[in-house]
Design an enzyme around this catalytic site. Structure first.
Site, PDB file in Angstrom:
ATOM      1  N   GLU A 138     -15.047  11.067  13.740  1.00 17.27           N
ATOM      2  CA  GLU A 138     -13.826  10.854  12.951  1.00 17.27           C
ATOM      3  C   GLU A 138     -12.627  10.819  13.879  1.00 17.27           C
ATOM      4  O   GLU A 138     -12.376  11.769  14.626  1.00 17.27           O
ATOM      5  CB  GLU A 138     -13.670  11.979  11.914  1.00 17.27           C
ATOM      6  CG  GLU A 138     -12.335  12.011  11.205  1.00 17.27           C
ATOM      7  CD  GLU A 138     -11.930  10.683  10.549  1.00 17.27           C
ATOM      8  OE1 GLU A 138     -12.663  10.201   9.695  1.00 17.27           O
ATOM      9  OE2 GLU A 138     -10.862  10.130  10.930  1.00 17.27           O
ATOM     10  N   HIS A 191      -5.406  -0.123  -1.417  1.00 17.25           N
ATOM     11  CA  HIS A 191      -6.771  -0.355  -1.899  1.00 17.25           C
ATOM     12  C   HIS A 191      -7.378  -1.593  -1.258  1.00 17.25           C
ATOM     13  O   HIS A 191      -7.769  -2.531  -1.955  1.00 17.25           O
ATOM     14  CB  HIS A 191      -6.772  -0.515  -3.424  1.00 17.25           C
ATOM     15  CG  HIS A 191      -6.235   0.667  -4.159  1.00 17.25           C
ATOM     16  ND1 HIS A 191      -5.781   0.620  -5.444  1.00 17.25           N
ATOM     17  CD2 HIS A 191      -6.092   1.960  -3.775  1.00 17.25           C
ATOM     18  CE1 HIS A 191      -5.374   1.812  -5.835  1.00 17.25           C
ATOM     19  NE2 HIS A 191      -5.539   2.653  -4.833  1.00 17.25           N
ATOM     20  N   GLY A 222      -9.444   9.146   3.681  1.00 17.82           N
ATOM     21  CA  GLY A 222      -8.324   8.875   2.783  1.00 17.82           C
ATOM     22  C   GLY A 222      -8.085   9.977   1.769  1.00 17.82           C
ATOM     23  O   GLY A 222      -7.028  10.014   1.133  1.00 17.82           O
ATOM     24  N   GLY A 276     -15.424   1.308   1.703  1.00 15.15           N
ATOM     25  CA  GLY A 276     -14.763   0.309   0.874  1.00 15.15           C
ATOM     26  C   GLY A 276     -15.090  -1.123   1.260  1.00 15.15           C
ATOM     27  O   GLY A 276     -14.844  -2.039   0.465  1.00 15.15           O
ATOM     28  N   GLY A 300     -17.190   7.265   1.733  1.00 11.20           N
ATOM     29  CA  GLY A 300     -18.532   6.825   2.076  1.00 11.20           C
ATOM     30  C   GLY A 300     -19.157   7.704   3.145  1.00 11.20           C
ATOM     31  O   GLY A 300     -20.348   8.059   3.077  1.00 11.20           O
TER      32      GLY A 300
END
Ligand SMILES: Cc1cc2nc3c(=O)[nH]c(=O)nc-3n(C[C@H](O)[C@H](O)[C@H](O)COP(=O)(O)OP(=O)(O)OC[C@H]3O[C@@H](n4cnc5c(N)ncnc54)[C@H](O)[C@@H]3O)c2cc1C
Length: 544
Positions: A34, A470, A85, A503, A15
């Site tokens: 980050e 996930h 990821g 996510g 994203g």
């Protein structure tokens, strides 16, 4: 109000990288925060035994990129790196079936089945998705297992984000940018080493720092690596229309100096668990009090179970190929993929044992001990080989099983008796099944048919806790703030110029690996941001 930058993007995964590129293309000044490190093929670990460069646990001096978090209901796996990821993921990219858009809290919010295909197409092109061209022995074994169960017609090679050698081309050869007409970096082709999940040392996996983020940086986006966002609060008006102050600290040296960056807008892209934790803390400490009370609800996994079949003593090398090379469908809800780690990466073998069926809890533990005892008595050498971590990756097909059945958890901040120093992120709700009977039956039958031993994880047997790579949801889309955190354009209710693009906005159980959907949704969210200098009515005005 003058700000240091236009948009701050927190997190550089799927994203975050999409957001950084699209915002930079629209003419905004973009800063990406980050907390992970920047990796290069030559600095990546050679095997999972190099825990210092593989595992992310900075307080223990482990400055890698792969994180494991333990919760009461689930164990979650994450990547922390420039590129999020993508550095550690298996690069299998699958679009979910259309029915997912009719489920969960996003159902009916938009004409998804009409809107999303073009964003999936862009995501596939940008990430360089193609069919796996390096099926290995592990994939052949999965096919044999499927045949034994009458499922061979459901066998498919996976769609992956890997650059493969062409006809007659030497694997590992350098190619000038194959994806972006010369604007992207030169790359190398896949050597089928099976190492995708410990970071591709051959530059053949299309990680985000080779596509979205690379192009974003070329357009001026600034990436501050090893930097953790710890506080976000509005600069003037309470709804953030005057901008935000984002406080950061060095992630590897928490005693280092804090810095405050100001911006007009914020994109949360710290992954489902990362964004939930950050937002829950901001709501709890009063920095972002208007966040929906639904924050932390509707957290889903793919109800994954990691099992496998080991072939102790085999002369074949099952570690070759791409990390996730193929899959079969056991039924409408259950998908099983053949997974591998590269030769020499046997640490997962330490967590693996013989499979035991039956109800979870103490009875399964007893049944497991009995099964282990029986096997030791009847096949001592096979049992010893089965339990030792050496040769684990050469001898094992790991089976990643996923189910699309609906179930959800909540994430909350709570003070726990064993940690009086602050609130911890915890899960609440029903147990996520750690044991998928259909998948276990497949492994047992498949192992019998192919001369292997069915295996499962010790975490599942001893603690009955599912492991998921996930984790999804927690800041889901909904019609109103009472049901979710964002609207259908990923804009956070209660605030201006604040989006969630990761996510955590996934609002139904996809049943497939989620990264392609996260990428496509971020493309969707960014398509509504106007070009820099063009004013938008803002969420509140639009609603009025
Ligand atoms: C071993 C493994 C294999 C996987 N294989 C696949 C696969 O084959 N296919 C698939 O689709 N998915 C796979 N996944 C899942 C996939 O990696 C995630 O779904 C995906 O990365 C999530 O994308 P995201 O944009 O939500 O966030 P991420 O990609 O997780 O990125 C979030 C980033 O935010 C950073 N961050 C978090 N908090 C902060 C903070 N406070 N300040 C600054 N930075 C912060 C993190 O360091 C991270 O880099 C795998 C995951 C693992 C662990």
């Amino acid at each position: 109000m003058r700000t240091d930058t236009d948009y701050i993007v927190i997190g550089s995964g799927f994203g975050g990288s999409v957001s950084a590129l699209r915002l930079a293309e629209k003419g905004y000044r973009v800063t990406v925060i980050e907390m992970g490190r920047r990796w290069h093929p030559e600095t990546l670990p050679r095997s999972t035994w190099d825990v210092r460069h593989w595992i992310w646990r900075p307080r223990l001096g482990l400055n890698g990129f792969f994180n494991i978090r333990f919760f009461r209901h689930v164990t979650t796996l994450h990547g922390h790196a420039v590129g999020g990821g993508s550095i550690t993921y298996g690069n299998t990219l699958i679009a979910p079936p259309p029915k997912v858009w009719r489920q969960g809290t996003w159902a009916g919010l938009a004409d998804w089945e009409h809107i999303m295909p073009r964003h999936f197409e862009t995501a596939r092109r940008m990430l360089g998705v193609n069919e796996n061209r390096e099926p290995g022995e592990a994939d052949a074994r999965l096919m044999a297992m499927a045949r034994a169960c009458g499922l061979e017609r459901t066998y498919r090679r996976t769609e992956v984000a890997t650059l493969f050698a062409g006809e007659g081309e030497q694997p590992g050869a350098e190619r000038p940018d194959p994806y972006f007409g010369g604007e992207g970096p030169a790359r190398r082709t896949c050597t089928a080493c099976g190492g995708c999940m410990i970071g591709c040392r051959y530059d053949a996996k299309n990680t985000l720092d080779r596509n979205y983020l690379y192009l974003a940086e070329k357009r001026g986006a600034r990436v501050l690596a090893e930097t953790k966002a710890i506080d976000i609060r509005p600069l003037g008006a309470a709804d953030g229309r005057d901008g935000y102050a984002v406080t950061c600290e060095p992630s590897l040296d928490r005693l280092g100096p804090k810095r405050v960056h100001t911006c007009r807008g914020v994109v949360f892209a710290a992954s489902s668990v990362g964004t939930q934790e950050l937002l829950l803390r901001m709501k709890d400490n009063g920095s972002l009090p208007r966040l929906s009370d639904a924050l932390g609800n509707d957290v889903r996994t793919n109800a994954e179970s990691l099992i496998g079949v080991r072939y102790p003593g085999t002369s074949d090398d099952l570690s070759k190929g791409v990390a996730i090379g193929s899959g079969v469908h056991l039924d409408e809800h259950t998908h099983v993929q053949a997974v591998r780690y590269p030769d020499g990466s046997g640490t997962l073998g330490l967590l693996t044992t013989v499979m035991t069926l039956g109800a979870p809890g103490p009875r399964r533990i007893l049944a497991w001990l009995a099964a282990l005892g029986r096997m030791m008595a009847t096949r001592p050498i096979t049992t010893a080989r089965m339990l030792l971590p050496w040769r684990f990756s050469r001898e094992t097909v790991i089976l990643l099983c996923m189910q699309s059945l609906e179930s959800s958890l909540k994430m909350r901040l709570k003070r726990r008796w064993f940690w009086p120093f602050g609130k911890l992120l915890v899960t609440e709700g029903d147990d996520v099944p750690a044991f998928i009977p259909e998948a276990n039956a497949f492994a047992v039958k498949g192992a019998e048919a192919t001369g292997g031993v069915a295996a499962t994880s010790l975490i599942e047997i001893l603690f009955n806790i599912s492991i998921t790579a996930h984790c999804m949801g927690g800041a889901v889309m909904a019609r109103t703030p009472s049901q979710g955190v964002c609207d259908e354009k990923c804009r956070v209710f209660g605030y201006e110029n604040m989006l969630v693009c990761d996510g955590s906005v996934l609002s139904a159980n996809l049943g497939v690996n989620p990264s392609l959907t996260i990428t496509a949704l971020a493309e969707h969210a960014m398509s509504y941001i106007p070009e820099a200098g063009v004013s938008s009515p803002g969420r509140t005005a639009e609603a009025a």
